[in-house]
Scaffold this active site. Structure first.
Site, short mmCIF file in Angstrom:
data_model
loop_
_atom_site.label_atom_id
_atom_site.label_comp_id
_atom_site.label_asym_id
_atom_site.label_seq_id
_atom_site.Cartn_x
_atom_site.Cartn_y
_atom_site.Cartn_z
N TYR A 141 0.82 -1.21 0.00
CA TYR A 141 0.00 0.00 0.00
C TYR A 141 0.86 1.26 0.00
O TYR A 141 0.41 2.31 -0.47
CB TYR A 141 -0.89 0.06 1.25
CG TYR A 141 -2.16 -0.75 1.16
CD1 TYR A 141 -2.12 -2.13 1.07
CD2 TYR A 141 -3.39 -0.11 1.18
CE1 TYR A 141 -3.29 -2.86 1.02
CE2 TYR A 141 -4.56 -0.84 1.12
CZ TYR A 141 -4.50 -2.22 1.04
OH TYR A 141 -5.66 -2.94 0.97
N LYS A 186 3.37 -15.30 3.14
CA LYS A 186 3.59 -16.10 1.91
C LYS A 186 5.10 -16.33 1.83
O LYS A 186 5.78 -15.95 0.87
CB LYS A 186 3.03 -15.31 0.70
CG LYS A 186 3.09 -16.04 -0.63
CD LYS A 186 2.05 -17.13 -0.79
CE LYS A 186 2.27 -17.88 -2.11
NZ LYS A 186 1.46 -19.10 -2.20
N ASP A 218 -2.50 -18.45 1.20
CA ASP A 218 -3.45 -19.14 0.32
C ASP A 218 -4.20 -20.23 1.08
O ASP A 218 -5.43 -20.34 1.00
CB ASP A 218 -2.77 -19.70 -0.96
CG ASP A 218 -1.46 -20.42 -0.69
OD1 ASP A 218 -1.01 -20.43 0.47
OD2 ASP A 218 -0.88 -20.98 -1.65
N ASP A 242 -6.42 -7.13 4.42
CA ASP A 242 -7.56 -6.52 3.73
C ASP A 242 -8.44 -7.60 3.12
O ASP A 242 -9.66 -7.62 3.29
CB ASP A 242 -7.04 -5.56 2.65
CG ASP A 242 -8.17 -4.88 1.90
OD1 ASP A 242 -9.13 -4.43 2.56
OD2 ASP A 242 -8.10 -4.81 0.66
N ASP A 246 -12.44 -9.25 4.49
CA ASP A 246 -13.69 -9.23 3.71
C ASP A 246 -14.23 -10.66 3.57
O ASP A 246 -15.45 -10.89 3.63
CB ASP A 246 -13.49 -8.62 2.31
CG ASP A 246 -13.75 -7.11 2.27
OD1 ASP A 246 -13.53 -6.44 3.31
OD2 ASP A 246 -14.15 -6.59 1.21
#
Ligand code: NAD
Ligand code: IPM
Ligand code: MN
Length: 365
Positions: A141, A186, A218, A242, A246
């Site tokens: 970001y 990751k 993942d 993020d 959701d």
């Protein structure tokens, strides 16, 4: 107590849900004899329209001087042209960075009355109580961006210090809960994730009473759907956090339900529902105010130290989720104001009983 709270309603449903959260804080102030002073400022698309900037200096200065900041949402189709020189979301990112709120707490609970709404089978949703701690001021970001006619890059960078501070916050929070941290990365592919993992591992040694496990992002996306009841505190980098939150919101029944608190070193904080400006329902008075109201409860707890008041708001929201009214996103037909009124009535009941117990050792009525 006296508190100075800056509100940034923003765009789309932002003003609708923020008004509900402010009304709840007003009710709390009246019941518990506090004085909350609200000062409204612009951020996002409305600020671009008014000033050309997504985070005008006056808004930022007010936020820095406040005890806490309550934000609605920013963005929308009007400001989403990929070639636009400036976007609403830049204002939000600049605010998070300027306030130094590196730890974004996003709690997930599944209310039994809403379990039907989740795409998962009911039995999988028992005991779901996860606190996501999303790193909020680093990673992709905030890295350098480049763009030529046929190439684009977003640098993803993390320093040890950035990982250490958010990890410590996650472990401290886990100590108050079930003493279990899952760190998501990751590390099989990304160098930033290898730095993340080794730093988390080292910080974990300071908390021998807290269990740590690592999970690749993942598989974590899959595990959240297959074993959501297994997790306690989940700490992860900005972008993964993020996305995973959701996904988590779908377990609760709607994106409109989840609150967040963004915290830095001091008492101040930035409080916002995790959803966006919901352009598809904006202006219709049907947005679910629950995420914003629960964000106000987090504000009471984390910035003002008002634990009892925070619990009262949460109990009132739980009552309304239990017995309705419900907005459309959770299967009802009520409007934002209907839900707000029901929450205010439930606050009356809870606060009245709590105050009466304190004063006379019995409930009112
Ligand atoms: P969104 O979260 O705005 O909406 C996704 C879906 O969830 C929509 O169908 C919407 O109607 C529904 N929804 C969201 N909040 C709801 C609520 N309170 N009650 C009922 N339903 C609700 O995501 P999006 O459509 O991908 O993004 C729209 C804009 O919002 C974009 O510009 C995006 O950048 C911005 N955004 C802002 C924030 C923020 O300000 N913190 C967060 C996410 C997205
Ligand atoms: C959120 C939002 C923001 C984010 C956007 C609007 C910048 O999606 O708060 O979750 O990605 O952090
Ligand atoms: Mn998001």
């Amino acid at each position: 107590m006296r508190a100075h709270i800056v509100t940034l309603p923003g765009d789309g449903v932002g003003p609708e849900v923020t008004a509900a959260a402010v009304a709840v804080l007003d009710a709390v102030a009246a019941h518990y004899d506090h004085h909350f002073h609200f000062e409204e400022h612009q951020i996002g698309g409305c600020a671009i329209d008014a000033t050309g900037e997504p985070l005008p200096a006056a808004s930022l200065e007010a936020c820095k001087a406040a005890d806490a900041v309550l934000l609605g949402a920013v963005g929308g189709p009007k400001w989403s042209d990929p070639n636009a020189p400036v976007r609403p979301e830049q204002g939000l990112l600049a605010l998070r960075a300027a306030l130094g709120v590196y730890a974004n707490l996003r709690p997930l609970q599944v209310h039994p009355a809403l379990a039907e709404l989740s795409p998962l089978k009911n039995e999988k949703l028992k005991n779901v109580d996860v606190l996501f701690v999303r790193e909020l001021t680093g990673g992709a970001y905030f890295g350098a961006k480049t763009r030529t006619i046929d190439t684009a890059t977003d640098e993803c960078k993390y320093t040890v210090a950035e990982v250490e501070r958010v990890t410590r916050r996650a472990f401290e929070l886990a100590r108050e809960r079930h003493k279990h941290v899952t760190s998501v990365d990751k590390a099989n592919v990304l160098e930033t994730s290898r730095l993340w993992r080794s730093t988390v591992q080292r910080v974990a040694a300071e908390f021998p009473d807290v269990k740590l496990e690592h999970q690749l992002v993942d598989s974590m996306a899959m595990l959240l759907l297959t074993q959501p009841g297994k997790y306690d505190v989940v700490v992860t980098e900005n972008l993964f956090g993020d996305i995973l939150t959701d996904e988590a919101a779908a377990l609760a029944g709607s994106l409109g339900l989840l609150p967040s608190a963004s915290l830095g070193e001091g008492k101040g904080g930035l409080y916002e529902p995790i959803h966006g400006s919901a352009p598809d329902i904006a202006g219709k008075g049907v947005a679910n105010p629950t995420g914003a109201i629960l964000s106000a409860a987090m504000l009471l707890r984390h910035s003002l130290g008002l634990e009892e008041e925070a619990s009262t708001v949460e109990a009132a929201v739980a009552d309304v989720l239990e017995r309705g009214p419900h907005t459309r996103d959770i299967g009802g037909s009520a409007g934002t104001k209907d839900v707000l009124e029901a929450v205010l009535a439930a606050i009356d009941e809870h606060a009245c009983n709590a105050a009466a117990f304190l004063r006379w050792g019995r409930a009112c009525g």
